[in-house]
Design an enzyme around this catalytic site. Structure first.
Site, PDB file in Angstrom:
ATOM      1  N   HIS A  73     -60.344 -20.705 114.303  1.00 52.40           N
ATOM      2  CA  HIS A  73     -60.848 -21.124 112.991  1.00 52.40           C
ATOM      3  C   HIS A  73     -59.766 -20.968 111.924  1.00 52.40           C
ATOM      4  O   HIS A  73     -59.487 -21.894 111.163  1.00 52.40           O
ATOM      5  CB  HIS A  73     -62.080 -20.287 112.627  1.00 52.40           C
ATOM      6  N   ASP A 100     -39.873 -44.526  97.539  1.00 52.10           N
ATOM      7  CA  ASP A 100     -40.451 -43.890  98.726  1.00 52.10           C
ATOM      8  C   ASP A 100     -39.903 -42.476  98.774  1.00 52.10           C
ATOM      9  O   ASP A 100     -39.223 -42.035  97.844  1.00 52.10           O
ATOM     10  CB  ASP A 100     -40.074 -44.664 100.005  1.00 52.10           C
ATOM     11  N   TRP A 113     -55.431 -14.671 113.700  1.00 51.34           N
ATOM     12  CA  TRP A 113     -54.380 -15.654 113.384  1.00 51.34           C
ATOM     13  C   TRP A 113     -53.029 -14.985 113.163  1.00 51.34           C
ATOM     14  O   TRP A 113     -51.992 -15.634 113.218  1.00 51.34           O
ATOM     15  CB  TRP A 113     -54.768 -16.498 112.170  1.00 51.34           C
ATOM     16  N   SER A 172     -42.878 -29.377 111.385  1.00 47.82           N
ATOM     17  CA  SER A 172     -43.459 -30.394 110.511  1.00 47.82           C
ATOM     18  C   SER A 172     -43.291 -30.010 109.041  1.00 47.82           C
ATOM     19  O   SER A 172     -42.807 -30.798 108.227  1.00 47.82           O
ATOM     20  CB  SER A 172     -44.942 -30.565 110.842  1.00 47.82           C
ATOM     21  N   HIS A 202     -47.439 -13.917 103.181  1.00 51.15           N
ATOM     22  CA  HIS A 202     -47.863 -13.906 101.783  1.00 51.15           C
ATOM     23  C   HIS A 202     -47.405 -15.137 101.013  1.00 51.15           C
ATOM     24  O   HIS A 202     -48.214 -15.747 100.324  1.00 51.15           O
ATOM     25  CB  HIS A 202     -47.501 -12.624 101.039  1.00 51.15           C
ATOM     26  N   GLU A 262     -47.146 -17.869 102.242  1.00 49.40           N
ATOM     27  CA  GLU A 262     -48.029 -18.903 102.793  1.00 49.40           C
ATOM     28  C   GLU A 262     -49.284 -19.098 101.944  1.00 49.40           C
ATOM     29  O   GLU A 262     -49.719 -20.229 101.726  1.00 49.40           O
ATOM     30  CB  GLU A 262     -48.410 -18.532 104.232  1.00 49.40           C
ATOM     31  N   SER A 295     -54.489 -29.014  87.313  1.00 52.06           N
ATOM     32  CA  SER A 295     -53.879 -29.307  86.010  1.00 52.06           C
ATOM     33  C   SER A 295     -54.117 -30.759  85.615  1.00 52.06           C
ATOM     34  O   SER A 295     -54.473 -31.058  84.469  1.00 52.06           O
ATOM     35  CB  SER A 295     -52.373 -29.021  86.044  1.00 52.06           C
ATOM     36  N   HIS A 298     -48.230  -5.493 101.016  1.00 48.87           N
ATOM     37  CA  HIS A 298     -49.582  -5.101 100.596  1.00 48.87           C
ATOM     38  C   HIS A 298     -50.622  -5.474 101.656  1.00 48.87           C
ATOM     39  O   HIS A 298     -51.770  -5.057 101.556  1.00 48.87           O
ATOM     40  CB  HIS A 298     -49.942  -5.692  99.225  1.00 48.87           C
ATOM     41  N   HIS A 299     -50.208  -6.246 102.667  1.00 49.85           N
ATOM     42  CA  HIS A 299     -51.102  -6.508 103.803  1.00 49.85           C
ATOM     43  C   HIS A 299     -51.058  -5.369 104.817  1.00 49.85           C
ATOM     44  O   HIS A 299     -51.772  -5.413 105.814  1.00 49.85           O
ATOM     45  CB  HIS A 299     -50.694  -7.810 104.508  1.00 49.85           C
ATOM     46  N   THR A 312     -50.502 -15.847  87.075  1.00 50.06           N
ATOM     47  CA  THR A 312     -51.759 -16.490  87.468  1.00 50.06           C
ATOM     48  C   THR A 312     -52.713 -16.531  86.285  1.00 50.06           C
ATOM     49  O   THR A 312     -53.376 -17.543  86.036  1.00 50.06           O
ATOM     50  CB  THR A 312     -52.405 -15.732  88.646  1.00 50.06           C
ATOM     51  N   LYS A 337     -51.852 -19.247  83.890  1.00 51.23           N
ATOM     52  CA  LYS A 337     -52.356 -20.554  84.318  1.00 51.23           C
ATOM     53  C   LYS A 337     -53.842 -20.693  83.991  1.00 51.23           C
ATOM     54  O   LYS A 337     -54.274 -21.707  83.431  1.00 51.23           O
ATOM     55  CB  LYS A 337     -52.116 -20.759  85.819  1.00 51.23           C
ATOM     56  N   ARG A 351     -64.058  -6.082 110.019  1.00 51.44           N
ATOM     57  CA  ARG A 351     -63.783  -7.473 110.399  1.00 51.44           C
ATOM     58  C   ARG A 351     -63.669  -7.611 111.912  1.00 51.44           C
ATOM     59  O   ARG A 351     -63.417  -6.647 112.611  1.00 51.44           O
ATOM     60  CB  ARG A 351     -62.430  -7.915 109.842  1.00 51.44           C
TER      61      ARG A 351
END
Length: 531
Positions: A64, A94, A129, A159, A243, A245, A258, A292-293, A318, A321, A440
């Site tokens: 998932h 292009d 994952w 890719s 992170h 990611e 925006s 921090h993970h 953040t 924004k 979890r």
């Protein structure tokens, strides 16, 4: 041009964008199906559907996550919208490397095959994952399933890397006359920074999982304690990618939001330059907070203090924004079209997800919350409601430009409200479960947790209904166009009724013929002045 030549050997950025869209839709269905099975298994405290097979449960969780992240959100937000609109918005004919663009896409279908294959081969890859050793080592997963999953990561990485190179070169080299970097729309900036993050973080992931592949198949000992290796090394390499990611996933969404908020507020975005610096800051800081993970692996106190502080600093750009979007809305002539509904939903839900993230950024609190459903609730608020809502907002906003067909507004609004209620019903209770200590990746739980799990699972059923409604909405759009029979007249859109200036530079994609011609520009557009 034959059908095969056009779609198999395509070098048109717009055709490749459509291919990414179709591929993302297919992957989304696969990944959503897995999430529903997970929620069905968790709908009661004992074994429900999987007959005490814990491995199958973990395989579903792994599949998932990988399918949603690598095969759905990234291909659609970056591949589809990025490819289709970035060249148009900067007035380019292009992408810079048209054939490289084609191979970027065709690396992805094998990844989908590999992810599904990894679930079906032997007992499947039940690693999560993150693919942590020793769970992912040859001693715990002896068959080829984890190797297949790693190969899927390799193909998606190739890719994304080729795509990132393409986006960076296109943005730097192919802007039309008069379009300076500062004149670029925020979506182009978002894709540009996303591409830079991909370019810098993906090689680290590739190195990490390649070493794991060698540990599994060639008897090396990088992560094998008995051979002098250290599994924590893997965690550092993985999260140094992992992170950035999450920002790779959300920053293109920021760009879309925006545009949508600006359009339906009839105002230029508040603090255009500040927004660019905010994206840049988020991208830079994203590389400095990975541990921090890993607060619970035994980091020393100084490391935990640093990573706590650095993570909380990310809340500043953040917040800039969020407040700039609110300032754009303030005093604007709001029109609650379907894209705007998704954008406003994004603002609320992403803010909630961000606040729970600030909670988790504290090492002392995270020791309690780590590996509980609080974490699951947090990252689904920013992904399942941040990235997903911005993606759907982008689809409804740009669907007319992509297909030349209007969406049905009644179906679109129903899609929004059903999805909004569903995702909140699924993920809000997870915070309560996590606060109470539910772990979890465990398919069973004590009876005390039944109530909120039941609510969450019913929300999952509702989300499936909303997905079906959304697909029907897309079907109506692509077959009937606007479906005039069920339409009521609405006020003209921003692009038709805004009198403050003739066009905005960020509306280049909306003033071309819809859908855009196969060759977008017969002659290059020139930006004379930026109002």
């Amino acid at each position: 041009m034959s059908y095969t030549t056009r779609w198999l050997f395509s070098t048109s950025h717009k055709d490749i964008g459509i291919l990414y869209t179709i591929y993302g839709m297919i992957s989304a269905m696969v990944a959503t199906a897995m999430s529903v099975i997970i929620r069905l298994e968790l709908s009661g405290p004992g074994d429900q559907f999987l007959h005490e097979n814990r491995q199958v449960y973990n395989v579903l969780v792994t599949g998932h996550a990988m399918a949603m992240i690598f095969l759905f959100v990234m291909p659609v937000l970056i591949g589809a919208f990025g490819n289709f609109f970035l060249p148009i918005m900067i007035g380019a004919v292009d992408m810079a490397f048209a054939r490289l663009n084609n191979i970027s896409f065709w690396c992805l279908p094998p990844a989908l095959v590999c992810i599904i294959g990894s679930m079906l081969i032997e007992s499947g890859a039940g690693t999560g994952w993150t693919v942590y050793p020793p769970t992912s080592s040859i001693s715990a997963h002896s068959g080829p399933s984890v190797d297949t999953a790693i190969f899927a990561l390799h193909t998606t990485s190739i890719s994304s890397l080729l795509g990132a190179i393409n986006f960076i070169v296109t943005t730097l080299n192919m802007r039309s006359m008069g379009v300076h970097m500062i004149d670029m729309p925020l979506f182009v900036w978002a894709i540009f920074f996303t591409a830079m993050l991909l370019l810098l973080s993906l090689p680290v992931l590739t190195a990490g999982v390649t070493l794991l592949l060698m540990d599994r198949n060639f008897n090396t000992g990088f992560y094998e304690v008995a051979a002098g290796g250290d599994p924590i090394t893997y965690e550092h390499t993985f999260w140094f990618f992992g992170h950035p990611e999450v920002y790779i996933i959300i920053i293109p969404g920021f760009g879309i939001i925006s545009h949508v908020i600006s359009t339906y507020s009839k105002k230029e975005i508040f603090g255009h330059t500040g927004m660019i610096y905010a994206i840049a800051s988020i991208g830079l800081l994203g590389f400095l907070v990975w541990s921090h993970h890993m607060y619970v692996v035994g980091l020393d106190i100084d490391s935990r203090a640093y990573f706590t502080s650095a993570t909380m600093v990310i809340a500043v750009p953040t917040g800039i924004k969020i407040f700039s979007w609110l300032a754009t809305l303030y005093g604007g002539e709001l029109r609650l079209a379907v894209p705007m509904l998704f954008a406003l939903g994004f603002l609320f839900l992403f803010t909630v997800g961000g606040l729970t993230g600030v909670m988790l950024s504290n090492a002392s609190i995270d020791v309690a919350f780590h590996d509980t459903y609080y974490t699951v609730g947090h990252f689904h608020y920013v992904l399942s409601m941040g990235a997903l809502f911005s993606l759907i907002a982008g689809y409804y906003y740009w669907g007319y430009a992509m297909f030349g067909l209007n969406y049905n507004k009644v179906l679109g609004e129903a899609h929004f409200w059903l999805l909004f209620i569903a995702v909140n019903t699924v993920f809000l209770p997870m915070h309560f479960l996590g606060t109470n200590g539910m772990p979890r990746r465990i398919p069973e739980y004590p009876d005390a947790y039944l109530g909120w799990n039941m609510v969450s699972s019913w929300g999952s059923v509702m989300s499936v209904i909303s997905v079906v409604l959304g697909l029907y909405s897309v079907l109506v759009q692509l077959t009937d166009g606007e479906n005039m029979a069920r339409e009521e007249a609405v006020t003209p859109d921003y692009t038709e009724s805004n009198n403050t200036r003739e066009t905005r530079d960020s509306d280049l994609e909306l003033i071309l013929s819809k859908p855009a011609q196969y060759h977008t520009y017969s002659e290059l557009p020139i930006l004379i002045e930026r109002v």
